[in-house]
Design a protein around this motif. Structure first.
Motif, PDB file in Angstrom:
ATOM      1  N   ARG A 118       0.725  -1.036   0.095  1.00  0.00           N
ATOM      2  CA  ARG A 118       0.078   0.017  -0.086  1.00  0.00           C
ATOM      3  C   ARG A 118       0.807   1.253   0.033  1.00  0.00           C
ATOM      4  O   ARG A 118       0.571   2.117  -0.717  1.00  0.00           O
ATOM      5  CB  ARG A 118      -0.635   0.010   1.253  1.00  0.00           C
ATOM      6  N   SER A 119       1.823   1.294   0.664  1.00  0.00           N
ATOM      7  CA  SER A 119       2.733   2.287   0.939  1.00  0.00           C
ATOM      8  C   SER A 119       3.611   2.610  -0.605  1.00  0.00           C
ATOM      9  O   SER A 119       3.603   3.662  -0.582  1.00  0.00           O
ATOM     10  CB  SER A 119       3.999   2.266   2.010  1.00  0.00           C
ATOM     11  N   PHE A 120       3.939   1.568  -0.926  1.00  0.00           N
ATOM     12  CA  PHE A 120       4.623   1.774  -2.488  1.00  0.00           C
ATOM     13  C   PHE A 120       3.500   2.496  -3.279  1.00  0.00           C
ATOM     14  O   PHE A 120       3.949   3.462  -4.087  1.00  0.00           O
ATOM     15  CB  PHE A 120       5.056   0.546  -3.050  1.00  0.00           C
ATOM     16  N   GLY A 149       7.209  -6.036   0.735  1.00  0.00           N
ATOM     17  CA  GLY A 149       6.096  -5.292  -0.075  1.00  0.00           C
ATOM     18  C   GLY A 149       6.348  -4.916  -1.535  1.00  0.00           C
ATOM     19  O   GLY A 149       5.197  -4.879  -2.001  1.00  0.00           O
ATOM     20  N   ALA A 150       7.462  -4.875  -1.841  1.00  0.00           N
ATOM     21  CA  ALA A 150       7.746  -4.853  -3.383  1.00  0.00           C
ATOM     22  C   ALA A 150       7.425  -6.071  -3.995  1.00  0.00           C
ATOM     23  O   ALA A 150       6.687  -6.023  -5.201  1.00  0.00           O
ATOM     24  CB  ALA A 150       9.282  -4.399  -3.362  1.00  0.00           C
ATOM     25  N   GLU A 151       7.710  -7.088  -3.498  1.00  0.00           N
ATOM     26  CA  GLU A 151       7.318  -8.461  -4.030  1.00  0.00           C
ATOM     27  C   GLU A 151       5.622  -8.373  -4.238  1.00  0.00           C
ATOM     28  O   GLU A 151       4.995  -8.886  -5.122  1.00  0.00           O
ATOM     29  CB  GLU A 151       7.867  -9.720  -3.526  1.00  0.00           C
ATOM     30  N   ARG A 152       5.352  -8.068  -3.138  1.00  0.00           N
ATOM     31  CA  ARG A 152       3.697  -8.278  -2.917  1.00  0.00           C
ATOM     32  C   ARG A 152       3.002  -7.395  -4.094  1.00  0.00           C
ATOM     33  O   ARG A 152       1.897  -7.653  -4.502  1.00  0.00           O
ATOM     34  CB  ARG A 152       3.357  -7.886  -1.451  1.00  0.00           C
ATOM     35  N   LEU A 153       3.396  -6.218  -4.022  1.00  0.00           N
ATOM     36  CA  LEU A 153       3.156  -5.210  -5.208  1.00  0.00           C
ATOM     37  C   LEU A 153       3.092  -6.131  -6.682  1.00  0.00           C
ATOM     38  O   LEU A 153       2.423  -5.689  -7.365  1.00  0.00           O
ATOM     39  CB  LEU A 153       3.835  -3.963  -5.099  1.00  0.00           C
ATOM     40  N   GLY A 154       4.062  -6.764  -6.616  1.00  0.00           N
ATOM     41  CA  GLY A 154       4.342  -7.183  -8.125  1.00  0.00           C
ATOM     42  C   GLY A 154       5.559  -6.683  -8.968  1.00  0.00           C
ATOM     43  O   GLY A 154       5.820  -6.571 -10.063  1.00  0.00           O
ATOM     44  N   ALA A 155       6.286  -5.782  -8.110  1.00  0.00           N
ATOM     45  CA  ALA A 155       7.250  -5.092  -8.886  1.00  0.00           C
ATOM     46  C   ALA A 155       8.561  -5.837  -8.862  1.00  0.00           C
ATOM     47  O   ALA A 155       8.570  -6.922  -8.226  1.00  0.00           O
ATOM     48  CB  ALA A 155       7.538  -3.869  -8.145  1.00  0.00           C
ATOM     49  N   SER A 156       9.621  -5.225  -9.518  1.00  0.00           N
ATOM     50  CA  SER A 156      10.757  -6.174  -9.494  1.00  0.00           C
ATOM     51  C   SER A 156      11.572  -5.541  -8.592  1.00  0.00           C
ATOM     52  O   SER A 156      12.047  -4.216  -8.590  1.00  0.00           O
ATOM     53  CB  SER A 156      11.428  -5.974 -10.749  1.00  0.00           C
TER      54      SER A 156
END
Ligand code: DLL
Length: 435
Positions: A118-120, A149-156
């Motif tokens: 969420r924060s990202f 968090g980054a992985e949860r977002l689906g970012a690299s």
């Protein structure tokens, strides 16, 4: 409408949010009362049973939890789940003595990952971003917290951690990093190294920087945005409560940090009397965790100084906002009776042309009087200038600090790159009075 990771929860209307908080608060109280002897004793002493809490206003009847309470129950005494359910352990270093230990169940890690995701998104990141994560990996929560968090977002995510700044710059260039996560002081160190390495941030793909783990100022934001050519977003958190991602600014407003109220209940208190303060008043932040299983904390005194606002935000999120932290109540320097936060001095320094945002405050007591020396680097061009120019600059710094804070100090201009750099949290104060 806000671009949210979890729109339903991030935009819950306040009555629904408060109803959810109350249900969760009662659950967490039941949990700690049943599983943590410390809480059973402290709640009994306060004469409050979990079932007595029937409205959010009853929160004020509950006793505080302090860092000392965590130390006294080192390492696992405040855990509310059996060790078999704990899948991760972190600890904060602490300058003296033993670290503060925290444990997470699988569900806690899931929640933390969601709140970091969420924060990202609040900071303007999305899937497809390449997140250059230069927070330290290890017992410190910064690295792994942002990573999950980054992985949860689906970012690299690039798990580069802190250190080896030249390699960081090479990877940023070659891998096309679009989001940078590190401490604000480390970002400025990177900018400095980039200059001497001939790397131009304007040619990099970085768009957003998510900076926290130490106090910084609005003036510092301006400096970072200019030098790194990105939007600089303030992120707050502490290991006792979870880690990074307890609260974050939204990129739409960049004005106050949304605290995820479906997981945390914030209050502001007078640090001396412990009495609750009203919306907008500045005091110490107290947080109650309402979903944590591993180590839930009731009315934890963070020692961080801020204020709370429930004003609606342009981004559409309904969660309250914390003002930028002005420092810690225990880091606040009292110099000849005047309260001074290092960040206030920083904002003066950053506003002066020719002065670099690398500084150190040295406090001493001479003949029963406190003295403050402000050591600050000047930029290379100025340093080779005439002594008269440098003296003029030092007098100007002293005058502006006196005007803003009412304290007398002596400014000492030092050569570029002589103040120690940090890849994590910067040291800003040496208080020799305590030694
Ligand atoms: O610093 C967690 C974190 C990691 C936050 C990465 C943000 C980014 P601790 O090491 O336990 O946890 O230190 C927590 O750092 O009580 C504040 O005093 C300070 N702090 C954290 N974020 C900010 C911020 C991590 N944005 C302590 N502004 C907190 C000012 C901050 N101070």
């Amino acid at each position: 409408m806000a671009n949210c990771f979890n729109e339903e929860f991030e935009t819950l209307p306040r009555p629904a949010l408060e109803a959810l908080q109350l249900t969760r608060l009662r659950n967490v109280l039941e949990r700690v009362y049943a599983n943590v002897p410390f809480y059973r004793t402290s709640l009994d002493a306060a004469g409050v049973r979990p079932a007595d809490v029937t409205s959010l206003a009853d929160l004020h009847r509950l006793p505080f939890t302090t860092k000392q309470d965590m130390r006294d129950s080192y390492p696992y005494g405040l855990f509310a789940a059996p060790l078999e359910e704990i899948v991760r352990i972190h600890a904060s270093s602490g300058t003296t003595g033993k670290p503060t230990v925290v444990g997470y169940t699988r569900k806690d890690i899931e929640n933390w990952s969601e709140l970091m995701a969420r924060s990202f998104v609040a900071a303007g990141a999305h899937r497809g971003d390449i997140i250059h994560n230069a927070y330290g990996y290890g017992l410190f929560t910064g690295g792994l917290g942002a990573h999950y968090g980054a992985e949860r977002l689906g970012a690299s995510v690039i798990p580069i951690s802190g250190g080896n700044t030249r390699r960081q710059l090479m990877i940023m260039q070659d891998f096309g990093s679009t989001v940078l996560t590190c401490t604000p002081s480390y970002s400025l160190y990177m900018a400095e190294e980039a200059r001497s390495e001939g790397v131009d941030f304007k040619k990099l793909k970085l768009r957003v920087g998510i900076f926290g783990a130490e106090p910084w100022s609005e003036a510092m934001r301006g400096e970072i945005e200019e030098k790194l050519n990105l939007d600089a977003i303030d992120i707050y958190g502490l290991s006792e409560i979870m880690g990074p991602g307890v609260a974050i600014e939204c990129i739409q407003a960049k004005h106050g940090l949304h605290i995820w109220e479906d997981h945390f209940i914030p209050e502001i208190i007078d640090p001396v009397s412990g009495e609750p303060l009203a919306e907008g008043e500045t005091g110490e932040l107290v947080i109650t965790t309402i979903t944590k299983q591993g180590i839930p904390l009731i009315r934890y005194r963070t020692r961080d100084v801020t204020s709370l606002s429930y004003e609606p935000c342009v981004c559409g999120r309904t969660h309250a906002r914390l003002a930028r932290m002005s420092g810690r109540s225990d880091d606040m320097l009292i110099i000849r009776g005047v309260n001074v936060f290092p960040s206030q001095i920083e904002s003066v320094l950053v506003g002066i042309e020719g002065v670099e945002p690398h500084y150190l405050l040295i406090v001493e007591r001479k003949e029963n009087l406190d003295t403050l020396e402000v050591q600050v680097e000047v930029d290379e061009r100025l340093f080779s200038d005439e002594i008269k120019v440098l003296q003029g600059l030092a007098r100007r710094i002293e005058k502006e600090i006196k005007e803003l804070l009412g304290v007398t100090c002596s400014a000492k201009l030092v050569e570029p790159r002589t103040i120690q750099r940090s890849e994590g949290k910067a040291t800003r104060v040496i208080d020799k009075r305590k030694l």
